[in-house]
Design an enzyme around this catalytic site. Structure first.
Site, PDB file in Angstrom:
ATOM      1  N   GLU A   1      -5.831   9.307  17.162  1.00  0.00           N
ATOM      2  CA  GLU A   1      -6.374  10.676  17.204  1.00  0.00           C
ATOM      3  C   GLU A   1      -7.191  10.972  15.948  1.00  0.00           C
ATOM      4  O   GLU A   1      -8.227  11.639  16.016  1.00  0.00           O
ATOM      5  CB  GLU A   1      -5.228  11.698  17.355  1.00  0.00           C
TER       6      GLU A   1
ATOM      7  N   SER B   1       4.508  -1.036   4.141  1.00  0.00           N
ATOM      8  CA  SER B   1       4.689  -2.367   4.719  1.00  0.00           C
ATOM      9  C   SER B   1       4.983  -3.392   3.639  1.00  0.00           C
ATOM     10  O   SER B   1       4.262  -3.446   2.628  1.00  0.00           O
ATOM     11  CB  SER B   1       3.435  -2.794   5.478  1.00  0.00           C
TER      12      SER B   1
ATOM     13  N   GLU C   1      -9.459  -1.513   5.556  1.00  0.00           N
ATOM     14  CA  GLU C   1      -8.185  -1.717   6.241  1.00  0.00           C
ATOM     15  C   GLU C   1      -8.391  -1.627   7.749  1.00  0.00           C
ATOM     16  O   GLU C   1      -7.896  -2.453   8.514  1.00  0.00           O
ATOM     17  CB  GLU C   1      -7.176  -0.650   5.790  1.00  0.00           C
TER      18      GLU C   1
ATOM     19  N   GLN D   1       0.833  -1.204   0.000  1.00  0.00           N
ATOM     20  CA  GLN D   1       0.000   0.000   0.000  1.00  0.00           C
ATOM     21  C   GLN D   1       0.870   1.259   0.000  1.00  0.00           C
ATOM     22  O   GLN D   1       1.597   1.513   0.960  1.00  0.00           O
ATOM     23  CB  GLN D   1      -0.873  -0.016   1.257  1.00  0.00           C
ATOM     24  N   GLY D   2       0.787   2.044  -1.057  1.00  0.00           N
ATOM     25  CA  GLY D   2       1.588   3.264  -1.152  1.00  0.00           C
ATOM     26  C   GLY D   2       0.768   4.512  -0.909  1.00  0.00           C
ATOM     27  O   GLY D   2       0.381   5.207  -1.846  1.00  0.00           O
ATOM     28  N   TYR D   3       0.469   4.770   0.327  1.00  0.00           N
ATOM     29  CA  TYR D   3      -0.281   5.976   0.698  1.00  0.00           C
ATOM     30  C   TYR D   3       0.655   7.025   1.314  1.00  0.00           C
ATOM     31  O   TYR D   3       0.850   8.100   0.778  1.00  0.00           O
ATOM     32  CB  TYR D   3      -1.362   5.630   1.736  1.00  0.00           C
ATOM     33  N   SER D   4       1.221   6.688   2.499  1.00  0.00           N
ATOM     34  CA  SER D   4       1.954   7.686   3.287  1.00  0.00           C
ATOM     35  C   SER D   4       3.224   8.169   2.592  1.00  0.00           C
ATOM     36  O   SER D   4       3.882   7.426   1.868  1.00  0.00           O
ATOM     37  CB  SER D   4       2.352   7.092   4.634  1.00  0.00           C
TER      38      SER D   4
HETATM   39  C1  LIG Z   1       3.863  -0.481  11.338  1.00  0.00           C
HETATM   40  C2  LIG Z   1       3.347   0.523  10.372  1.00  0.00           C
HETATM   41  C3  LIG Z   1       2.966   0.103   9.101  1.00  0.00           C
HETATM   42  C4  LIG Z   1       2.517   1.035   8.159  1.00  0.00           C
HETATM   43  N1  LIG Z   1       2.224   0.591   6.897  1.00  0.00           N
HETATM   44  C5  LIG Z   1       1.884   1.486   5.950  1.00  0.00           C
HETATM   45  C6  LIG Z   1       1.691   1.070   4.611  1.00  0.00           C
HETATM   46  O1  LIG Z   1       1.783  -0.106   4.291  1.00  0.00           O
HETATM   47  N2  LIG Z   1       1.387   1.987   3.687  1.00  0.00           N
HETATM   48  C7  LIG Z   1       1.263   3.308   3.995  1.00  0.00           C
HETATM   49  O2  LIG Z   1       0.968   4.084   3.113  1.00  0.00           O
HETATM   50  N3  LIG Z   1       1.452   3.754   5.257  1.00  0.00           N
HETATM   51  C8  LIG Z   1       1.763   2.863   6.245  1.00  0.00           C
HETATM   52  N4  LIG Z   1       1.983   3.312   7.533  1.00  0.00           N
HETATM   53  C9  LIG Z   1       1.945   4.750   7.796  1.00  0.00           C
HETATM   54  C10 LIG Z   1       0.792   5.226   8.678  1.00  0.00           C
HETATM   55  O3  LIG Z   1      -0.405   5.214   7.951  1.00  0.00           O
HETATM   56  C11 LIG Z   1       1.165   6.625   9.179  1.00  0.00           C
HETATM   57  O4  LIG Z   1       2.256   6.485  10.035  1.00  0.00           O
HETATM   58  C12 LIG Z   1       0.030   7.302   9.901  1.00  0.00           C
HETATM   59  O5  LIG Z   1      -1.005   7.623   9.009  1.00  0.00           O
HETATM   60  C13 LIG Z   1       0.454   8.550  10.672  1.00  0.00           C
HETATM   61  O6  LIG Z   1       1.219   9.419   9.891  1.00  0.00           O
HETATM   62  P1  LIG Z   1       2.601   9.994  10.437  1.00  0.00           P
HETATM   63  O7  LIG Z   1       3.412   8.824  10.834  1.00  0.00           O
HETATM   64  O8  LIG Z   1       3.122  10.882   9.414  1.00  0.00           O
HETATM   65  O9  LIG Z   1       2.247  10.803  11.729  1.00  0.00           O
HETATM   66  P2  LIG Z   1       1.658  12.359  11.851  1.00  0.00           P
HETATM   67  O10 LIG Z   1       0.532  12.446  10.915  1.00  0.00           O
HETATM   68  O11 LIG Z   1       2.825  13.244  11.633  1.00  0.00           O
HETATM   69  O12 LIG Z   1       1.169  12.349  13.291  1.00  0.00           O
HETATM   70  C14 LIG Z   1       1.990  12.657  14.442  1.00  0.00           C
HETATM   71  C15 LIG Z   1       1.077  12.772  15.667  1.00  0.00           C
HETATM   72  O13 LIG Z   1       0.175  13.870  15.484  1.00  0.00           O
HETATM   73  C16 LIG Z   1      -1.148  13.449  15.643  1.00  0.00           C
HETATM   74  N5  LIG Z   1      -2.028  14.208  14.763  1.00  0.00           N
HETATM   75  C17 LIG Z   1      -1.879  14.447  13.434  1.00  0.00           C
HETATM   76  N6  LIG Z   1      -2.910  15.136  12.954  1.00  0.00           N
HETATM   77  C18 LIG Z   1      -3.771  15.329  13.990  1.00  0.00           C
HETATM   78  C19 LIG Z   1      -5.029  15.963  14.128  1.00  0.00           C
HETATM   79  N7  LIG Z   1      -5.674  16.525  13.094  1.00  0.00           N
HETATM   80  N8  LIG Z   1      -5.615  15.962  15.348  1.00  0.00           N
HETATM   81  C20 LIG Z   1      -5.002  15.385  16.411  1.00  0.00           C
HETATM   82  N9  LIG Z   1      -3.812  14.772  16.344  1.00  0.00           N
HETATM   83  C21 LIG Z   1      -3.205  14.741  15.141  1.00  0.00           C
HETATM   84  C22 LIG Z   1      -1.130  11.977  15.275  1.00  0.00           C
HETATM   85  O14 LIG Z   1      -2.233  11.288  15.818  1.00  0.00           O
HETATM   86  C23 LIG Z   1       0.199  11.540  15.852  1.00  0.00           C
HETATM   87  O15 LIG Z   1       0.035  11.261  17.215  1.00  0.00           O
HETATM   88  C24 LIG Z   1       2.429   2.397   8.500  1.00  0.00           C
HETATM   89  C25 LIG Z   1       2.787   2.810   9.779  1.00  0.00           C
HETATM   90  C26 LIG Z   1       3.231   1.897  10.714  1.00  0.00           C
HETATM   91  C27 LIG Z   1       3.619   2.389  12.058  1.00  0.00           C
END
Ligand SMILES: Cc1cc2nc3c(=O)[nH]c(=O)nc-3n(C[C@H](O)[C@H](O)[C@H](O)COP(=O)(O)OP(=O)(O)OC[C@H]3O[C@@H](n4cnc5c(N)ncnc54)[C@H](O)[C@@H]3O)c2cc1C
Lengths: 395, 373
Positions: free
Chosen positions: A379, A166, A249, A131-134
């Protein structure tokens, strides 16, 4: 006998005859599971047999239509199959992002050619998807993603970087969100593309987790040519598809191994490490209370999962209620691993050693911390519940 | 098992909600309290509930009931929770009805169940003797006396017990649990009604060498224990449903307020600090709803896991009901603390309904025991 009873009897018989005994216990780690894919190495002959026999019946994806490799079962029949599998402790024959995420999205948004090309391969475990989202700059605020697809006539030229992908290094294909309409508003310029990881310009770099494992990667696209036939839905429609997929998901992150507590059942671990007193009860009263409160919430959670699925209109998914499930389920799973660690005492701290204690508890505990981050953070789920379920206004 | 209600059950739910919202809104509880009504509930409403057939919800049809089972009783309880209906429903139509149905002789059933169903007489289960729920702690005891018995002891905190015409009493007989049917007017029996925090009454029943004839013994030993357990479990599941109804109603009021009250130039529902607490509370209530339904359905199905579901349901409903009402007070701010405003009634009822038949701590411990630790 009702049709469903007949189906149950038949299913029970078939499972008895076809599920190898070694597959009748839960997969404990992610590595125990069969993920499929071009390069997948089966852990055992039994694992392979089990997957192939189930795939032949379409039962790796029981509710998908038969023409796409599914079992064509009704919701009720699929529930019976699940119950019967649980009855003998049979593990899932095949797990994958294709089954949990891409499949449902393709069934709803894909064209016939895409469905015929991709769904049967997912069902048979031939192609493994990631999955290529983030992206580095787009996490919770996913729609701010910047990976771009420039129009090259019959194809897009894709350039940019994904992160936290992942299993990108083990996957055969990636479904990716790419900005193809740079001038459109934030949410309307994104397309949902299907990209082969073997194509020129795609590369991955593993990232190591705190658990010591490395299941996710950075993924780079450097001028990758993606045919327009590989756009799911319409160009610019990617955000709707992405959100629909996320509800699947989210429900899946928390419903895998429903109730089985693979990788650690707090009460069992506690009885083993702490022991029982003269009254036959767990000798640590405070730990007992904590575990009981956890179990009450776990019962409530799995009952809610069952209820929400029963109430969801067929095919429509569970909508924003997936966020409630994701929030409760992921926090619960973290709590479970905290309890397993506490119940294990210092034994839980071991990082290397004999099989049963080679850091399994600690590594699973560490991995569980990601539950409330992956698939949208806790959150973010609370934000969605507030707005979409409770109707609270935006700031 | 399905979470779907049958058509009949859905009709019962709708009828209960409609009838009670109209006949007994929260203002009714306030009126009863303010006029110091000696019953603490409306006899007129009680007759109305009887006419609807609800008092016989757990009574088999052959004894004049409608036999809708635990799910039916739960749906009525939930509707009662929504507007904090005060009535002896729990004591008479649930606890006593199940105790007599499961533990009475044919003669008891034939005589008393029709009267429960018709509302002609009010019954109550007298099980507890301690401030905290502990139905296994029984000091009350009966001794054989000719063909009959003499019964002594003090049974405590019987909801609406002051209004009961007769009691099902648990007491020790020959070293075993036994259930007796005791008339409130029996010589040596007296009740002492106390007003509780939730504007309802509970009574202590003092039994001073009460002389009973042989026919007063319902059952003893294992049979009595089973009947007592069945009554308590059904009561717990119904209280869970009541707490759910009260919790959801308090939450709905809070949500409305969050969408309307302005501070700092915007509605307070835009503050994320409050949004997340509301979202958490919503999740807790979702779990409560699932557990309450599981418990009620397991009781009707008679599956061996019913006690586990009842323990989980009552534990969760107690905690979530309390949280819903306490968050309501906090989010309403000052008005939440005023007597004029209804939310205080919800907070108080959540505490009382939470305590009766075991609170979250009691049931967490019980669940652990059931699950072998
Ligand atoms: C083990 C693992 C597997 C993953 N696998 C994939 C994958 O296969 N494909 C993929 O695309 N992504 C994947 N991800 C990425 C995951 O979707 C992101 O890490 C997640 O969406 C959070 O983004 P970020 O890490 O940039 O954190 P941020 O968005 O930078 O968040 C940092 C903190 O701020 C808080 N925050 C942010 N915005 C708000 C708001 N509006 N209100 C309150 N709090 C807020 C968050 O809750 C968090 O606590 C994976 C992550 C993990 C840990």
């Amino acid at each position: 006998m009702s049709d469903l009873d007949a189906f149950r009897a038949e299913t029970r018989k078939w499972l008895e005859a076809n599920c190898p005994p070694a597959m009748r216990k839960p997969a404990v780690t992610e590595a125990d599971a069969c993920w499929g894919g071009r390069n997948f190495k089966f852990q055992s002959k039994d694992q392979e047999t089990w997957m192939r026999r189930m795939a032949e019946r379409g039962w790796t994806v029981p509710t998908w239509p038969k023409e796409y490799g599914g079992g064509g079962l009704t919701k009720d029949e699929a529930a019976v199959l699940k119950q019967e599998m649980r009855r003998i402790g049979a593990r899932e024959p095949l797990v994958s992002f294709g089954i949990w995420m891409l499949g449902p999205a393709l069934l709803k948004y894909g064209n016939e050619a895409q469905k015929h090309e991709h769904l049967p391969r997912i069902a048979r475990g031939e192609i493994r998807w990631c999955q290529g989202y983030s992206e580095p700059g787009a996490g919770s605020d996913l729609a701010s993603l910047r990976t771009k697809g420039e129009d090259g006539g019959d194809h897009y030229v894709v350039t940019g970087q994904k992160v936290w992908t992942s299993y990108a290094d083990e996957a055969d294909m990636i479904f990716a969100l790419v900005r193809t309409e740079p001038d459109a508003p934030k949410h309307e310029g994104i397309s949902f593309l299907l990209i082969d990881m073997e194509w020129d310009g795609v590369s991955t770099k593993p990232i190591k987790l705190i658990s010591g494992k490395s299941p996710f990667c950075e993924t780079f696209f450097d001028g990758v040519k993606v045919p327009k036939a590989n756009v799911v839905g319409k160009p610019g429609e990617g955000w709707s598809i992405a959100k629909y997929l996320l509800t699947h998901e989210r429900t899946n992150i928390v419903s895998v191994d429903s109730g089985a507590f693979a990788g650690g059942d707090p009460k069992r671990v506690a009885l083993k490490h702490v022991g029982a007193g003269d009254d036959g009860r767990l000798a640590d009263g405070v730990l007992r209370a904590d575990i009981a409160r956890f179990e009450i919430d776990a019962l409530g959670f799995f009952a809610t999962l069952e209820r929400v699925k029963a109430e969801a209109d067929t095919g429509q998914g569970v909508g924003a209620r997936a966020s409630t499930l994701k929030y409760v389920g992921s926090e619960l799973n973290k709590r479970r691993h905290e309890l397993v660690m506490s119940a294990s005492g210092a034994d839980g701290l071991l990082w290397e050693g004999p099989e049963e204690t080679d850091g399994m508890a600690a590594r699973n505990w560490l991995r569980s911390r990601a539950n409330s981050i992956e698939g949208g953070t806790t959150e973010v789920q609370l934000n969605i519940i507030s707005k979409r379920v409770l109707g609270l206004p935006d700031a | 098992m399905s979470f779907k209600l049958s058509e009949e059950q859905a009709m019962l739910r709708d009828a209960a909600r409609e009838f009670l919202a109209e006949k007994s809104p929260v203002s009714e509880l306030r009126r009863l309290r303010d006029e110091k009504n000696p019953d603490g509930f409306s006899r007129q409403l009680w007759s109305g509930m009887a006419e609807m057939g609800w008092l016989g919800v757990l009574v088999p049809e052959e004894h004049g009931g409608i036999g809708f089972g635990a799910v039916g009783a739960g749906l009525i309880s939930e509707a009662m929770g929504r507007s904090l209906v005060a009535s002896p429903f729990l004591s008479s139509a649930v606890l006593a009805a199940v105790a007599i149905r499961e533990g009475g002789t044919d003669a008891h059933k034939a005589e008393h169940l029709p009267k429960i169903a018709s509302g002609e007489r009010i019954y109550a289960l007298a099980a507890d003797e301690r401030p905290r729920h502990d139905p296994a702690a029984i000091d009350a005891s009966a001794v054989r006396d000719g063909n009959g018995f003499r019964l002594s002891g003090v049974k405590r905190h019987i909801p609406e017990g002051h209004a009961a015409d007769a009691f099902v009493v648990s007491a020790m007989l020959d070293g075993e649990v036994a259930l007796f049917l005791v008339e409130a007017k029996a010589e040596g029996a007296s009740t002492d009604a106390r007003a509780l925090v939730d504007s309802r009454y509970a009574a202590d029943l003092t039994l001073n060498d009460v002389k009973l004839d042989g026919g007063a013994l319902m059952s003893s030993g294992e049979a009595a224990q089973k009947a007592l357990d069945a009554a308590l479990e059904t009561g717990r599941a119904c209280l869970s449903a009541e707490l759910l109804g009260a919790g959801e109603t308090a939450f709905d009021a809070t949500l409305d307020y969050l969408k309307q009250r302005q501070q700092f130039g915007r509605v307070i529902g835009t503050f994320q600090g409050l949004q997340h607490r509301a979202a958490h509370l919503h999740s807790e209530l979702e779990l409560t709803r699932s557990l309450a339904f599981k418990a009620l359905a397991a009781l009707d199905a008679g599956t061996p896991d019913a006690p586990m579901w009842c323990a989980a349901a009552k534990a969760k409903a107690t905690a979530a009901g309390r949280l819903s009402a306490s968050e309501a007070i906090q989010m309403f701010g000052g008005v939440g603390m005023t007597d004029e405003f209804d939310i205080g009634f919800f907070y108080k009822r959540a505490q009382a309904a939470g305590e009766f038949l075991g609170d979250d701590r009691f049931h967490a411990d019980r669940l652990a025991k059931i699950n072998g630790y």
